[in-house]
Scaffold this motif. Structure first.
Motif, PDB file in Angstrom:
ATOM      1  N   ILE A   1      38.773  40.274 -61.643  1.00  0.00           N
ATOM      2  CA  ILE A   1      37.506  40.659 -62.273  1.00  0.00           C
ATOM      3  C   ILE A   1      36.808  41.744 -61.460  1.00  0.00           C
ATOM      4  CG2 ILE A   1      35.217  39.817 -62.938  1.00  0.00           C
ATOM      5  CD1 ILE A   1      36.597  37.056 -63.410  1.00  0.00           C
TER       6      ILE A   1
ATOM      7  N   LEU B   1      38.741  36.004 -66.792  1.00  0.00           N
ATOM      8  CA  LEU B   1      37.542  35.254 -67.189  1.00  0.00           C
ATOM      9  C   LEU B   1      37.915  33.978 -67.925  1.00  0.00           C
ATOM     10  CD1 LEU B   1      35.279  38.174 -68.461  1.00  0.00           C
ATOM     11  CD2 LEU B   1      34.802  36.724 -66.485  1.00  0.00           C
TER      12      LEU B   1
ATOM     13  N   LYS C   1      35.037  31.159 -67.337  1.00  0.00           N
ATOM     14  CA  LYS C   1      33.826  31.826 -66.864  1.00  0.00           C
ATOM     15  C   LYS C   1      33.452  32.927 -67.848  1.00  0.00           C
ATOM     16  CE  LYS C   1      32.178  34.446 -62.826  1.00  0.00           C
ATOM     17  NZ  LYS C   1      32.545  34.938 -61.487  1.00  0.00           N
ATOM     18  N   ASN C   2      32.304  32.785 -68.482  1.00  0.00           N
ATOM     19  CA  ASN C   2      31.823  33.791 -69.425  1.00  0.00           C
ATOM     20  C   ASN C   2      32.896  34.102 -70.473  1.00  0.00           C
ATOM     21  OD1 ASN C   2      30.316  35.722 -70.709  1.00  0.00           O
ATOM     22  ND2 ASN C   2      29.805  36.862 -68.850  1.00  0.00           N
TER      23      ASN C   2
ATOM     24  N   ALA D   1      34.871  37.475 -72.351  1.00  0.00           N
ATOM     25  CA  ALA D   1      36.319  37.597 -72.469  1.00  0.00           C
ATOM     26  C   ALA D   1      36.708  37.876 -73.921  1.00  0.00           C
ATOM     27  CB  ALA D   1      37.003  36.323 -71.974  1.00  0.00           C
TER      28      ALA D   1
END
Length: 512
Positions: free
Chosen positions: A244, A416, A421-422, A426
Motif C-alpha cells: 500500500i 487492502l 482494511k478500507n 479496494a
C-alpha cells in the motif's frame, strides 16, 4: 522516443564473460582499452554503457526469449503446442507447461545463462566503472539506475529460481565462485537495492518527455510494490502494508493515469506519450536496437496479408478456453485485444483458412492437441498492434511494456482487501480499472474476483505466474497442460544442471 536518442548507441564493452556461474574463461580481458579513469568523465559517457544494461533488461520482455517465456509457460494463459506441420514441439517447453521441470531443461538454462546473469554481470561491471570514475559524484542518477536495473534482474532470478547467488563484483574469482544465497536473503538484497536507488532517481513528475524510458522513483516504487505483493511467497512473511505504501507513492505523485483503452499502452505511435506506462524498454530494429517479435511468434500466417506485414507470422504461442472464459462480459473492451472465433480482414471481409481446401473461413478454436495442433487451434493475444508500427524484417518497433498504472491500482486493492482494511477503497480501485474497459461496476470483492480481474487485465504481460502462485491456483487448477496436482515446491524452477556443473558452489533447489 527510441533508446538511441536518449543514450549514445554505443555497444557496451564489458558484457563478454560476465555470466556469473557459467563463465568458463575467467582470465579473459573484459574491459578492453577503456577504464573508469579515461572513459567515464561525463554523464553522457556513462550513459552510453548504461544503455547496454537497459537492453539486457529489455530481453526479459521479448516474445522470442526464454526470459519472458518461462514466466508465461506453466500458466493458464499461454501455451505453445507442437503443430501438425511439425513445428514448435519442444519437450523442454512441455516440461514447463506441465509443471514437471527437470534440472536439464534447456529453456531454463537459456534464461539463466543468456538473459538474467549476463545482465547482472553487465550491471556489476558498469556500476563498478561508474563508482570508480573520478567524476562519480556527478553520476548519482546513473548509478541509481544501474543499481535498480540489477535489482530488477535479481527479481526475475529470485522469482524463477528462488535460491540464487548474489554477486556484486565486476567479475568472479575462479578460486572462489559465487555460492547459493537463500531466497529470503535475495529478497532482502532486492528490496534494499530498490530503496537505495529510489533516493537518487528523479520523480516522473519532474522529468521531460526526453527522459523516457528510463527508470524513475515511481518505476522503482512500482517494482517494490510487486516484490512486497509476493513477499509471503518469497520469505514466508506478508508485507501488505508495504504494498500500500509503495502504491500510494506512485498514485500520489500524480504522474500517471489510465489510458482510454488498454491497447493504447502498446502502440508504437504512443511511445513516451501514454500516461499509463510506468516501465517500458525501447526497441528500434531499424537501428539494430532489439525488436519486438510478438507478432512473429503469436499470429497466424494470414496476418501477413491482413496487416501488410513483410513476413508471415509463425503461429506459435496461443491460449485456450481457460483464459477466454475469464472474459465473461461481452462489453469488455479487452476482448478487442484477443483473436478467437471467425477471423476477418480489417475491412470486414472473411479470411479464408489456407490450411483447408475450399473457401472455408478461418475460425480460431480451442486447443485439441498438445503435439499436433492445427494452425487454427488456439486463440491469440494482439496487444502489440502492427497498425502504425515500423518493421525491419520480422521485428516491430513497439516498445516492450513491463509495468502499467493499472497494476498499481490493482496491487493496492488486493493488499487492502487481504488486510480487510478500507475495502470500499479496494472496490473503488478495482472498479476504476473495470470502468476503463467498459465493464460494469462490482458491488463486492473476493480474492477470486481480484485474481481474475488481474488475469483479464494483464494477459501475456508476465504477471500471471506470480499471481497464480500467490493465489494458489498454480497448484490446483487443471488446465490443458497441468493436471491440477502441482507440488508446492515447484513454485521455483530447478537450478539448471549445466550451471551447477560449471559452478559446484551452487546448490540445487529442494526436491529437484
Amino acid at each position: 522516443m527510441k533508446i538511441n536518442r536518449i543514450f549514445r548507441n554505443v555497444t557496451i564493452l564489458i558484457l563478454g564473460g560476465l555470466i556469473l556461474s557459467s563463465c568458463t574463461n575467467l582470465d579473459e580481458e573484459l574491459y578492453g582499452r577503456l577504464t573508469p579513469q579515461n572513459y567515464y568523465k561525463t554523464e553522457e559517457e556513462a550513459l552510453s554503457s548504461l544503455a547496454g544494461c537497459y537492453e539486457y533488461m529489455a530481453y526479459m520482455s521479448r516474445a522470442g526469449g526464454d526470459g519472458w517465456r518461462i514466466g508465461e509457460y506453466g500458466t493458464d494463459e499461454l501455451y505453445c503446442p507442437g503443430r501438425a506441420n511439425g513445428g514448435w514441439y519442444d519437450e523442454y517447453v512441455n516440461q514447463i507447461m506441465e509443471h514437471k521441470c527437470t534440472p536439464d531443461n534447456d529453456r531454463l538454462n537459456t534464461c539463466w545463462n543468456t538473459y538474467i546473469f549476463p545482465g547482472i554481470g553487465a550491471d556489476n561491471a558498469v556500476l563498478e566503472a561508474m563508482q570508480s570514475s573520478p567524476v562519480a559524484n556527478t553520476l548519482k542518477g546513473p548509478i541509481a539506475e544501474t543499481r535498480a536495473l540489477r535489482a530488477y534482474e535479481y527479481y526475475y532470478a529470485m522469482d524463477y529460481f528462488g535460491n540464487v547467488p548474489v554477486f556484486t563484483d565486476a567479475r568472479p574469482d575462479a578460486g572462489n565462485m559465487p555460492k547459493t544465497t537463500a531466497r529470503s536473503d535475495v529478497y532482502k538484497f532486492i528490496v534494499d537495492e530498490f530503496l537505495a536507488a529510489a533516493k537518487d532517481l528523479p520523480s516522473a513528475k519532474d522529468v521531460t518527455a526526453s527522459y523516457y524510458p528510463r527508470l524513475t522513483k515511481e518505476a522503482v516504487y512500482t517494482l517494490l510494490a510487486s516484490v512486497y505483493l509476493n513477499a509471503e511467497v518469497y520469505t514466508g512473511t506478508a508485507h501488505w502494508e508495504d504494498v500500500i505504501t509503495m502504491c500510494d507513492k506512485v498514485i500520489n505523485s500524480g504522474a500517471y493515469s489510465l489510458a482510454a483503452h488498454v491497447g493504447d499502452c502498446f502502440r508504437s505511435t504512443n511511445e513516451g506519450k501514454c500516461p499509463e506506462v510506468i516501465i517500458a524498454f525501447s526497441v528500434d530494429p531499424t537501428k539494430n536496437v532489439d525488436g519486438n517479435q510478438f507478432i512473429l511468434y503469436t499470429q497466424h500466417a494470414v496476418d501477413k496479408k491482413k496487416y501488410n506485414l513483410p513476413f508471415a507470422p509463425a503461429c506459435g504461442y496461443c491460449f485456450s478456453d481457460e483464459a477466454l472464459n475469464w472474459y465473461n462480459d461481452p462489453s469488455d473492451d479487452r476482448l478487442n485485444l484477443l483473436e478467437y472465433g471467425p477471423q476477418y480482414y480489417l475491412d470486414g471481409t472473411p479470411i479464408d483458412n489456407p490450411d483447408i481446401a475450399g473457401d472455408q473461413q478461418l475460425v480460431l478454436t480451442s486447443l485439441k492437441s498438445k503435439t499436433a495442433a492445427q494452425n487454427w487451434e488456439g486463440y491469440r493475444v494482439l496487444k502489440y498492434s502492427p497498425v502504425g508500427a515500423t518493421f525491419s524484417g520480422s521485428n516491430a518497433d513497439n516498445d516492450y511494456v513491463a509495468e502499467r498504472y493499472s497494476n498499481v491500482l490493482l496491487m493496492k486493492a488486493e493488499a487492502l482487501f487481504r488486510l480487510s482494511k478500507n475495502t470500499d477503497e479496494a472496490l473503488r480501485l478495482v472498479n476504476q480499472v473495470r470502468e476503463r474497459s467498459n465493464c460494469p461496476d462490482w458491488k463486492s470483492l473476493s480474492l477470486d474476483r481480484i485474481e481474475k480481474e488481474r488475469a483479464r487485465e494483464f494477459i501475456w504481460e508476465n504477471q500471471r505466474r506470480r499471481d497464480m502462485i500467490r493465489f494458489g491456483s498454480y497448484f490446483t487448477e487443471k488446465t490443458f497442460y497441468s493436471d491440477g496436482n502441482t507440488e508446492k515446491w515447484r513454485d521455483i524452477y530447478p537450478i539448471p544442471a549445466k550451471q551447477i556443473n560449471a559452478n559446484p558452489a551452487l546448490k540445487q533447489n529442494p526436491n529437484y
